[in-house]
Design a protein around this motif. Structure first.
Motif, short mmCIF file in Angstrom:
data_model
loop_
_atom_site.label_atom_id
_atom_site.label_comp_id
_atom_site.label_asym_id
_atom_site.label_seq_id
_atom_site.Cartn_x
_atom_site.Cartn_y
_atom_site.Cartn_z
N TRP A 320 -43.50 41.97 5.26
CA TRP A 320 -44.96 42.03 5.35
C TRP A 320 -45.43 41.77 6.78
CZ3 TRP A 320 -47.77 37.91 7.15
CH2 TRP A 320 -47.13 36.67 7.18
N LEU A 321 -44.74 40.85 7.48
CA LEU A 321 -45.12 40.52 8.85
C LEU A 321 -44.76 41.66 9.79
CD1 LEU A 321 -46.21 38.42 10.81
CD2 LEU A 321 -43.89 37.49 10.99
N GLN A 322 -43.60 42.27 9.55
CA GLN A 322 -43.20 43.40 10.39
C GLN A 322 -44.24 44.51 10.34
OE1 GLN A 322 -39.41 44.42 8.73
NE2 GLN A 322 -38.41 42.54 9.38
N ASN A 323 -44.65 44.88 9.15
CA ASN A 323 -45.63 45.96 9.01
C ASN A 323 -46.98 45.57 9.59
OD1 ASN A 323 -43.77 47.63 7.71
ND2 ASN A 323 -44.28 46.83 5.69
N LEU A 324 -47.41 44.32 9.33
CA LEU A 324 -48.71 43.87 9.80
C LEU A 324 -48.78 43.90 11.32
CD1 LEU A 324 -51.49 42.56 9.34
CD2 LEU A 324 -50.35 40.34 9.37
N VAL A 325 -47.75 43.36 11.97
CA VAL A 325 -47.76 43.29 13.43
C VAL A 325 -47.69 44.68 14.06
CG1 VAL A 325 -46.42 42.54 15.44
CG2 VAL A 325 -46.86 40.96 13.55
N LYS A 326 -46.84 45.53 13.52
CA LYS A 326 -46.71 46.87 14.10
C LYS A 326 -48.00 47.66 13.97
CE LYS A 326 -41.73 46.95 13.31
NZ LYS A 326 -40.60 47.51 12.53
N ILE A 327 -48.66 47.57 12.80
CA ILE A 327 -49.94 48.26 12.63
C ILE A 327 -50.99 47.68 13.58
CG2 ILE A 327 -51.86 48.63 11.03
CD1 ILE A 327 -49.82 48.72 8.76
N SER A 328 -51.00 46.34 13.71
CA SER A 328 -51.99 45.69 14.57
C SER A 328 -51.77 46.03 16.04
CB SER A 328 -51.93 44.17 14.36
OG SER A 328 -52.21 43.83 13.02
N VAL A 329 -50.49 46.10 16.45
CA VAL A 329 -50.21 46.49 17.84
C VAL A 329 -50.70 47.90 18.11
CG1 VAL A 329 -48.35 47.02 19.48
CG2 VAL A 329 -48.29 44.89 18.18
N LEU A 330 -50.45 48.80 17.17
CA LEU A 330 -50.91 50.18 17.33
C LEU A 330 -52.43 50.23 17.48
CD1 LEU A 330 -48.64 52.00 14.73
CD2 LEU A 330 -48.63 52.34 17.20
N LEU A 331 -53.13 49.49 16.63
CA LEU A 331 -54.59 49.45 16.73
C LEU A 331 -55.03 48.76 18.02
CD1 LEU A 331 -55.54 48.57 13.03
CD2 LEU A 331 -55.74 50.79 14.17
N GLY A 332 -54.29 47.70 18.41
CA GLY A 332 -54.64 46.96 19.61
C GLY A 332 -54.55 47.79 20.88
N TYR A 333 -53.67 48.77 20.88
CA TYR A 333 -53.55 49.62 22.06
C TYR A 333 -54.80 50.47 22.29
CZ TYR A 333 -48.70 48.79 23.39
OH TYR A 333 -47.54 48.23 23.86
N ILE A 334 -55.64 50.58 21.27
CA ILE A 334 -56.88 51.34 21.42
C ILE A 334 -57.71 50.76 22.55
CG2 ILE A 334 -59.09 51.88 20.32
CD1 ILE A 334 -57.61 52.07 17.66
N SER A 335 -57.82 49.41 22.61
CA SER A 335 -58.65 48.79 23.63
C SER A 335 -58.06 48.97 25.02
CB SER A 335 -58.83 47.29 23.32
OG SER A 335 -57.60 46.62 23.34
N VAL A 336 -56.72 49.02 25.13
CA VAL A 336 -56.10 49.23 26.44
C VAL A 336 -56.38 50.64 26.95
CG1 VAL A 336 -53.96 49.03 27.74
CG2 VAL A 336 -54.27 47.68 25.68
N LEU A 337 -56.13 51.60 26.10
CA LEU A 337 -56.41 52.99 26.50
C LEU A 337 -57.89 53.18 26.78
CD1 LEU A 337 -54.10 54.90 23.99
CD2 LEU A 337 -53.84 54.77 26.48
N PHE A 338 -58.72 52.53 25.99
CA PHE A 338 -60.17 52.62 26.19
C PHE A 338 -60.55 52.17 27.60
CE2 PHE A 338 -64.12 50.16 26.22
CZ PHE A 338 -65.04 51.13 25.88
N GLY A 339 -60.03 50.99 28.01
CA GLY A 339 -60.37 50.47 29.33
C GLY A 339 -59.85 51.33 30.46
N LEU A 340 -58.61 51.80 30.35
CA LEU A 340 -58.01 52.59 31.43
C LEU A 340 -58.66 53.96 31.57
CD1 LEU A 340 -54.28 51.64 30.77
CD2 LEU A 340 -55.66 50.97 32.74
N LEU A 341 -58.89 54.64 30.46
CA LEU A 341 -59.52 55.95 30.53
C LEU A 341 -60.97 55.84 30.96
CD1 LEU A 341 -57.99 57.61 27.33
CD2 LEU A 341 -57.41 58.09 29.71
N LEU A 342 -61.64 54.74 30.61
CA LEU A 342 -63.00 54.50 31.08
C LEU A 342 -62.99 54.24 32.58
CD1 LEU A 342 -66.04 53.79 30.59
CD2 LEU A 342 -65.29 51.44 30.21
N GLY A 343 -62.04 53.42 33.06
CA GLY A 343 -62.01 53.06 34.46
C GLY A 343 -61.78 54.23 35.38
N GLN A 344 -60.86 55.12 35.04
CA GLN A 344 -60.56 56.23 35.93
C GLN A 344 -61.75 57.17 36.07
OE1 GLN A 344 -57.13 57.99 34.14
NE2 GLN A 344 -58.26 59.16 32.64
N VAL A 345 -62.47 57.37 34.99
CA VAL A 345 -63.64 58.26 35.05
C VAL A 345 -64.77 57.61 35.84
CG1 VAL A 345 -65.45 59.30 33.63
CG2 VAL A 345 -63.06 59.52 32.95
#
Length: 500
Positions: A320-345
Motif C-alpha cells: 500500500w505504501l509503495q503504490n501511495l508514494v509512487k502515485i504521489s511522486v508522479l503527482l508531485g512532479y506536476i508542481s516542478v514542471l509547472f515552475g520550470l515551464l513557467l519560468g522559461q516563458v
C-alpha cells in the motif's frame, strides 16, 4: 556605436524596471504562493531522482555532503537574489537584474542561459517522472517496453533478457504537454492546483522518512566517502564536488520564484520571503532525505536508477505504501514542471518586452493574459529534449546553467553596491560585499568540478545566443530604438486579433 560598445554600455534604469507597465500580467501571488512555488519546484527530480544518480556515480553516501555544499553556495546566491528581487521586481529573474546592473550584453547572456537552465531542467524532471510511472505500472503488472521509456542509444534490458537500446522516452514527452496545457489556462488557475500538489509532495517526503528510517542499514554508510577510482569526479573529495555540481539543479526553485515578480503583489516585501523561505525549507529536507535514502539502499544499486525513492520504498515490503508514494511522486512532479515551464516563458517574455527577442514571445492572449505562442514553442522544444536525452546529461546541463546565473547575480549585487550605495534597498544582504564575493567563489568552484562535455555544451549554447543577439537583439533593443515597454504592449494588442 559598435556592437560591443553598445552592448556593454546599455543599462536599463532601475526606475524603469520597478515602475513600468507590467504588460498585462496579473498580480495575484502572495508570500505563501511564492514559498509553495519555490518548494514545489525545488523538491522534485533533484530529490527523487538525481540523489541516486549522484550517489551511485560520484559521491556514495557522501551525497549528503554534496547537498550541504550546494546549499552553502545557494545560500549566498539566495541572499543576493532577494536583494535584487526586492529592488528590481520585474519579470525575468537574473536577466532583469543584470540588465539594470551589468548591461545589456551580460543580460542577454544570462537570459539565454536561463532558458537553457529551465528548458533542460523541465526535460530532466519529465525523464524522472517517466521512470516513476514505469515503476508504478510494473508493480501493477503493466509493462511498457523499455525502448519507449528511454532515450535513444541508452542501454535497456527487455523482458526476455535481451540488451538493446532505447528509442524514445514517450511518457516524458506526454508529461511536458500535460503541464503546458495547464499553463495555457493562466497563472491564477494554475497556482491553485500547484498549492494542492505541493502539500501532497511534502506529505510524501514525510511518509518516506518515517517509514524508511527503520530500514536503514548503517553498513551502507561505510565508507562514507568511497575511495577515488583514479579519475576526477569518481568518488573521493572530487566526487563529492562533482556531485555537488550535479545536485545544484535541485536548488532551482528559488530562482523560479524571482521570475514571477510581475505576477506578485507587493514584490519588494514578498519576493525575499518567497526566495529565502523556500530555500531554507528545501535545504533541511534534502539533507535529511538523502541521508535516509543512502542508508536504506546501497549507493551502488542506484546507478542509472531514475526512481531511487521507489527502490527505497520497495525495501519496506508495504504494498500500500509503495503504490501511495509512487502515485504521489508522479503527482508531485506536476508542481516542478509547472515552475520550470513557467519560468522559461517568463524570461523570454521579459526579453521580448525589451526588444531583444521578437514580439511573438511577449504577446499575451486577451482572455487568459498568458503568452500562448511562447508556451507552445517551449513545450515543443522541451518535449524533444525529454524524449531524446538521458537524465544524467540533462541534470549536469541544468546545473551549469543555474550556477552561471548565480555567479552573475552575485556580481550584480556587488557592482550595484559600489555604483549606487545610497539607493534604498527593501532587503539588504548583511555583511557588505562578503556574501556576494563568497557566492561567486562558491559557485565557480562547483562549476569547475563539472565535466568537460558539460562545459562544451554550455559554450556552444552561448555561441548560438551571441549570433542571435548580434543579428536581432542588438538592433531591436528598446534602449537602442527608444521604444518603451508600454509602446510595445500597445503594438502587440493592436496586432492580436483576439483582443478585439
Amino acid at each position: 556605436m559598435s556592437l560591443l560598445d553598445g552592448a556593454l554600455t546599455r543599462r536599463k534604469p532601475i526606475a524603469t524596471e520597478t515602475t513600468e507597465d507590467s504588460g498585462g500580467l496579473r498580480r495575484v501571488l502572495g508570500p505563501l504562493d511564492l514559498i509553495l512555488l519555490g518548494v514545489g519546484t525545488t523538491i522534485g527530480a533533484g530529490l527523487f531522482s538525481l540523489t541516486g544518480v549522484a550517489a551511485a556515480q560520484n559521491a556514495g553516501p557522501a551525497v549528503v555532503l554534496a547537498f550541504a555544499i550546494a546549499a552553502v553556495a545557494c545560500g549566498f546566491a539566495g541572499l543576493c537574489y532577494a536583494e535584487l528581487a526586492a529592488m528590481i521586481p520585474a519579470a525575468g529573474s537574473a536577466y532583469s537584474y543584470c540588465y539594470a546592473t551589468l548591461g545589456e550584453f551580460v543580460a542577454w547572456i544570462i537570459g539565454w542561459d536561463l532558458v537553457l537552465e529551465y528548458t533542460v531542467g523541465a526535460a530532466t524532471v519529465a525523464v524522472s517522472w517517466s521512470g516513476y510511472l514505469n515503476s508504478m505500472l510494473a508493480g501493477w503488472g503493466i509493462h511498457i517496453s523499455p525502448r519507449w521509456t528511454a532515450a535513444p542509444f541508452t542501454p535497456v534490458t527487455l523482458a526476455d533478457g535481451t540488451v538493446t537500446t532505447g528509442l524514445l522516452n514517450v511518457p516524458a514527452m506526454i508529461a511536458i504537454w500535460l503541464i503546458t496545457g495547464l499553463l495555457l489556462r493562466g497563472i491564477s488557475e494554475s497556482t491553485k492546483i500547484n498549492a494542492i500538489v505541493v502539500a501532497l509532495k511534502i506529505l510524501v517526503v514525510a511518509v518516506v522518512i518515517i517509514f524508511c528510517a527503520p530500514y536503514i542499514d548503517t553498513a551502507h554508510y561505510v565508507p562514507f566517502i568511497p575511495a577515488n577510482t583514479g579519475e576526477f569526479g569518481h568518488f573521493g573529495f572530487s566526487g563529492v564536488m562533482r556531485a555537488a555540481g550535479m545536485v545544484f539543479f535541485a536548488y532551482l526553485g528559488f530562482d523560479i520564484v524571482s521570475t514571477t515578480a510581475q505576477d506578485t503583489k507587493n514584490p519588494a516585501r514578498t519576493m525575499p520571503i518567497g526566495i529565502l523561505g523556500s530555500l531554507a525549507i528545501c535545504t533541511l529536507i534534502y539533507i535529511v532525505f538523502s541521508l535516509i535514502l543512502t542508508g536504506v539502499v546501497d549507493y551502488r544499486a542506484m546507478i542509472n536508477d531514475s526512481s531511487p525513492v521507489a527502490t527505497a520504498i520497495d525495501h519496506t515490503h508495504r504494498t500500500w505504501l509503495q503504490n501511495l508514494v509512487k502515485i504521489s511522486v508522479l503527482l508531485g512532479y506536476i508542481s516542478v514542471l509547472f515552475g520550470l515551464l513557467l519560468g522559461q516563458v517568463r524570461v523570454f517574455y521579459a526579453m521580448s518586452r525589451d526588444g531583444l527577442l521578437p514580439p511573438l514571445f511577449g504577446r499575451l492572449s486577451a482572455r487568459r493574459r498568458a503568452p500562448v505562442a511562447s508556451h507552445l514553442i517551449f513545450g515543443t522544444l522541451t518535449c524533444i529534449l525529454a524524449g531524446t536525452l538521458p537524465i544524467a546529461v540533462l541534470g549536469s546541463m541544468t546545473s551549469i546553467g543555474t550556477l552561471l546565473a548565480f555567479v552573475l547575480v552575485c556580481v550584480g549585487v556587488g557592482v550595484l553596491r559600489i555604483r549606487d550605495p545610497h539607493r534604498v534597498r527593501a532587503f539588504r544582504v548583511p555583511g557588505g560585499l562578503t556574501a556576494p564575493v563568497l557566492g561567486v567563489a562558491c559557485c565557480l568552484v562547483v562549476m569547475a568540478s563539472l565535466d568537460r562535455l558539460t562545459w562544451i555544451r554550455l559554450i556552444v549554447w552561448l555561441i548560438v545566443g551571441f549570433v542571435i543577439y548580434g543579428v536581432y537583439g542588438f538592433r531591436h533593443s528598446h534602449l537602442a530604438t527608444g521604444q518603451s515597454a508600454t509602446d510595445q504592449a500597445a503594438t502587440d494588442q493592436s496586432r492580436d486579433p483576439s483582443s478585439s
